[in-house]
Enzyme design. Structure first.
Site, mmCIF file in Angstrom:
data_model
loop_
_atom_site.group_PDB
_atom_site.id
_atom_site.type_symbol
_atom_site.label_atom_id
_atom_site.label_comp_id
_atom_site.label_asym_id
_atom_site.label_seq_id
_atom_site.Cartn_x
_atom_site.Cartn_y
_atom_site.Cartn_z
ATOM 1 N N GLU A 165 1.177 3.476 -12.404
ATOM 2 C CA GLU A 165 -0.231 3.816 -12.171
ATOM 3 C C GLU A 165 -0.646 5.177 -12.722
ATOM 4 O O GLU A 165 -1.821 5.426 -12.960
ATOM 5 C CB GLU A 165 -0.559 3.762 -10.668
ATOM 6 C CG GLU A 165 0.120 4.836 -9.826
ATOM 7 C CD GLU A 165 -0.221 4.716 -8.335
ATOM 8 O OE1 GLU A 165 -0.050 3.625 -7.763
ATOM 9 O OE2 GLU A 165 -0.647 5.734 -7.757
ATOM 10 N N HIS A 168 -5.065 2.794 -5.611
ATOM 11 C CA HIS A 168 -4.413 3.739 -4.686
ATOM 12 C C HIS A 168 -5.456 4.462 -3.822
ATOM 13 O O HIS A 168 -5.625 5.680 -3.899
ATOM 14 C CB HIS A 168 -3.573 4.755 -5.471
ATOM 15 C CG HIS A 168 -2.483 5.370 -4.645
ATOM 16 N ND1 HIS A 168 -1.265 5.737 -5.176
ATOM 17 C CD2 HIS A 168 -2.419 5.694 -3.331
ATOM 18 C CE1 HIS A 168 -0.502 6.251 -4.228
ATOM 19 N NE2 HIS A 168 -1.188 6.251 -3.092
ATOM 20 N N ARG A 178 4.244 2.420 -2.283
ATOM 21 C CA ARG A 178 4.444 2.977 -3.617
ATOM 22 C C ARG A 178 4.771 1.825 -4.564
ATOM 23 O O ARG A 178 5.518 0.916 -4.212
ATOM 24 C CB ARG A 178 5.591 4.005 -3.637
ATOM 25 C CG ARG A 178 5.229 5.360 -3.028
ATOM 26 C CD ARG A 178 4.200 6.137 -3.856
ATOM 27 N NE ARG A 178 3.854 7.427 -3.270
ATOM 28 C CZ ARG A 178 2.831 7.631 -2.441
ATOM 29 N NH1 ARG A 178 2.047 6.635 -2.088
ATOM 30 N NH2 ARG A 178 2.584 8.846 -1.980
ATOM 31 N N THR A 212 0.850 -1.200 0.000
ATOM 32 C CA THR A 212 0.000 0.000 0.000
ATOM 33 C C THR A 212 0.882 1.244 0.000
ATOM 34 O O THR A 212 0.397 2.338 0.280
ATOM 35 C CB THR A 212 -0.915 0.044 1.247
ATOM 36 O OG1 THR A 212 -0.087 -0.073 2.412
ATOM 37 C CG2 THR A 212 -1.962 -1.033 1.244
ATOM 38 N N PHE A 235 -5.884 5.615 1.505
ATOM 39 C CA PHE A 235 -6.130 6.834 2.290
ATOM 40 C C PHE A 235 -7.616 7.212 2.334
ATOM 41 O O PHE A 235 -7.999 8.110 3.094
ATOM 42 C CB PHE A 235 -5.380 8.025 1.643
ATOM 43 C CG PHE A 235 -5.983 8.406 0.315
ATOM 44 C CD1 PHE A 235 -5.686 7.697 -0.837
ATOM 45 C CD2 PHE A 235 -6.905 9.440 0.229
ATOM 46 C CE1 PHE A 235 -6.276 8.016 -2.047
ATOM 47 C CE2 PHE A 235 -7.503 9.766 -0.976
ATOM 48 C CZ PHE A 235 -7.184 9.048 -2.110
#
Ligand code: NAD
Length: 326
Positions: free
Chosen positions: A259, A291, A230, A228, A294
């Site tokens: 990405e 991604h 990079r 999770t 968060f």
């Protein structure tokens, strides 16, 4: 202060629009990513606000400086997408160092549980009234060994969660922290002993492709790898090789090296040109998300507040506590 806000999505506006008004900022929401084609949209602004896949190299930094932009506001903790040395004596670069480490750690745990118990496959099966559980067998996490690489804010939250599962937790970090409920070991030992490995270190020259053919060979058979952090921490072709040979038992990826331009976009009507990503999606034991570790209400609100606090500090010449320096 006038802020050019790049890579805007509807969910950004929910938080930034009302808060920006409270601060008295004039925020120009731009849907495009930040790059050489779009940099000029920030002309006349005082600050530019970008997200994780908006790359700022020296040339773009110089262009911002020429346009008299005072600050580059990162809506992220990571800053590997910005050439920090190029900003020296020109622009302030400010980040949001901590918004909700638990949000990302909880997501890493979600990926681990999905990969292990195949809930992604069970979900689609039962929707088709395919109630067979054949092929969905997982393993107990209880009593297994977890390896956490990087014990900063997110890594420590992950240690806490893994301990809750009753796992033995090993950790590697060149800068150890006190009070972490894990056994610090060398990276090599962590790779050799862990049944699951979760990556929580930043992307740097040292960590780029730390998961590669050589390091995968040292791992336990059927290891699970969760990333999770990079994408470029992992050499993706080597990961695929490890999956094909069944050395790797499952992978959860919230990030991917290439990405940029794909993650956060709806590409469902397009031909996927990234053949490596396309190959990865063919493995039944690989779960990829876009991604979004968060992405909780609490974290989004905290990012908005901290980003605008950073802008306020620049505008009012207050101490820049979140400035990223070379
Ligand atoms: P942090 O700065 O609190 O912790 C990073 C830790 O990594 C530090 O303890 C540091 O000493 C350690 N580290 C540095 N070099 C290392 C190496 N070579 N090997 C092992 N450890 C090393 O950062 P954090 O808030 O815990 O975030 C960790 C990473 O998570 C960020 O760098 C970012 O890339 C990523 N992140 C992802 C999301 C997401 O949505 N998926 C959200 C936020 C952050």
């Amino acid at each position: 202060m006038k802020i050019a806000f790049y890579s805007t999505k509807p969910y950004d506006r929910i938080w930034f629009e009302p808060l920006g008004k409270e601060y008295g900022f004039d925020i120009q929401f731009i849907e495009y990513p930040f790059n050489k084609e779009t940099v000029y949209l920030s002309r006349g602004s005082d600050a530019v606000c970008i997200f994780v896949n908006d790359y700022v190299d020296r040339e773009l930094m110089d262009m911002l400086y020429e346009m008299k932009i005072q600050a580059l506001l990162l809506r992220s903790a990571g800053f590997n997408h910005v050439d920090i040395s190029a900003a020296k004596d020109k622009l302030h670069v400010l980040r949001v160092p901590s918004y909700s480490p638990e949000a990302v750690a909880e997501f890493a745990a979600a990926l681990l549980l999905t990969v292990n118990r195949h809930t992604h496959k069970a979900y689609t099966r039962t929707r088709d009234f395919n109630m067979s559980i054949h092929g969905l067998m997982g393993r107990d996490l209880y009593g297994k060994v977890a390896g956490v690489v990087g014990t900063g804010k997110i890594g420590q939250a992950m240690v806490h969660i893994l301990k809750g599962f009753g796992m033995r937790v090993l950790a590697y970090d060149p800068y150890t922290s006190d009070g972490v409920d894990a056994e610090y070991v060398a990276l090599e030992e962590l790779l050799e002993r862990s049944n699951i490995i979760s990556l929580h270190c930043p992307l740097t020259k040292e960590t780029k492709h730390m998961i590669n053919k050589k390091t995968i060979a040292k791992m336990q058979d059927s290891v699970y790898i969760i990333n999770t952090s990079r994408g470029a921490l992992i050499q993706t072709e080597d990961l695929i090789e490890g999956l094909v040979s069944k050395k790797i038992g499952g992978v959860g990826l919230d990030v991917y090296e290439e990405e940029e331009g794909i993650f956060y976009e709806d590409c469902s009507d397009e031909i996927m040109k990234d053949t490596v990503l396309a190959r990865l999606t063919t493995f039944p034991n690989v779960v990829i998300t876009s991604h979004m570790g968060f992405f909780t209400r609490e974290a989004m609100q905290a990012i908005a507040i901290e980003t605008l606090e950073n802008a306020y500090a620049v505008e009012n010449k207050l101490p820049l506590v979140n400035e990223v320096l070379p």
